[in-house]
Design a protein around this motif. Structure first.
Motif, PDB file in Angstrom:
ATOM      1  N   LYS A  11     -49.637 -47.641  -5.866  1.00 42.35           N
ATOM      2  CA  LYS A  11     -48.327 -47.637  -5.435  1.00 42.35           C
ATOM      3  C   LYS A  11     -48.496 -47.854  -4.078  1.00 42.35           C
ATOM      4  CE  LYS A  11     -44.246 -44.835  -4.994  1.00 42.35           C
ATOM      5  NZ  LYS A  11     -43.662 -43.455  -5.374  1.00 42.35           N
ATOM      6  N   GLU A  50     -51.090 -42.803 -12.548  1.00 39.39           N
ATOM      7  CA  GLU A  50     -50.136 -42.939 -11.554  1.00 39.39           C
ATOM      8  C   GLU A  50     -48.428 -42.763 -11.922  1.00 39.39           C
ATOM      9  OE1 GLU A  50     -51.090 -46.842 -10.127  1.00 39.39           O
ATOM     10  OE2 GLU A  50     -52.578 -45.982  -8.756  1.00 39.39           O
ATOM     11  N   GLU A  54     -46.022 -40.022 -10.612  1.00 37.04           N
ATOM     12  CA  GLU A  54     -44.914 -40.484 -10.172  1.00 37.04           C
ATOM     13  C   GLU A  54     -43.748 -39.514 -10.859  1.00 37.04           C
ATOM     14  OE1 GLU A  54     -42.205 -44.439 -10.393  1.00 37.04           O
ATOM     15  OE2 GLU A  54     -44.175 -44.412  -9.613  1.00 37.04           O
ATOM     16  N   GLU A  57     -43.511 -36.081  -9.570  1.00 39.37           N
ATOM     17  CA  GLU A  57     -42.900 -36.088  -8.307  1.00 39.37           C
ATOM     18  C   GLU A  57     -41.472 -36.270  -8.458  1.00 39.37           C
ATOM     19  OE1 GLU A  57     -42.421 -39.316  -4.268  1.00 39.37           O
ATOM     20  OE2 GLU A  57     -44.627 -38.842  -5.108  1.00 39.37           O
TER      21      GLU A  57
END
Length: 134
Positions: A11, A50, A54, A57
């Motif tokens: 990212k 990933e 994400e 998050e």
């Protein structure tokens, strides 16, 4: 100045690729492209990790937002209890005071505290589920 793009996440590499001035820094641009093309960067396992990071998050942001809204309701209920009055309705609403109608006033303050408590519960639940999904 040398950038070590090996420590960047996929990212972060994509963000750097979007923001870099290709004409001013052709070497850095090429390094980014090469790093993104490396086979280990494109494995499904890394992409899945990933994606999970994400998602975690985003969950943390949702939990924090819910906790902020909960805090607003707690503070608002404290303010209403202190002032001993609030408006029911948006425009030209009815003013409810503790002196005029104590039952409705107390019910509205308790309802506001219940909403704040439920939002607090939801915020904590979202935050704890975000940390458990690591």
């Amino acid at each position: 100045m040398s950038n070590d793009y090996k420590n960047y996440s996929r990212k972060e590499l994509l963000e750097a690729l979007d923001s870099i001035d290709r004409d001013r820094f052709p070497e850095r641009y090429q390094m980014l492209v090469e790093e993104l093309r490396r086979p280990e960067r494109n494995s499904s396992e890394i992409k899945e990790k990933e994606r999970i990071a994400e998602k975690r998050e985003r969950s943390e942001c949702k939990g924090i937002f819910i906790l902020l809204v909960s805090s607003f309701f707690y503070l608002w209920s404290i303010w209403v209890a202190y002032k001993q009055q609030f408006y029911l309705g948006r425009h030209k609403g009815r003013l409810i005071t503790f002196e005029d109608n104590p039952e409705i006033f107390v019910a509205m303050v308790v309802l506001t505290i219940c909403i704040a408590t439920y939002l607090l519960y939801l915020g904590i639940k979202v935050l704890t589920s975000a940390t458990k999904s690591t």
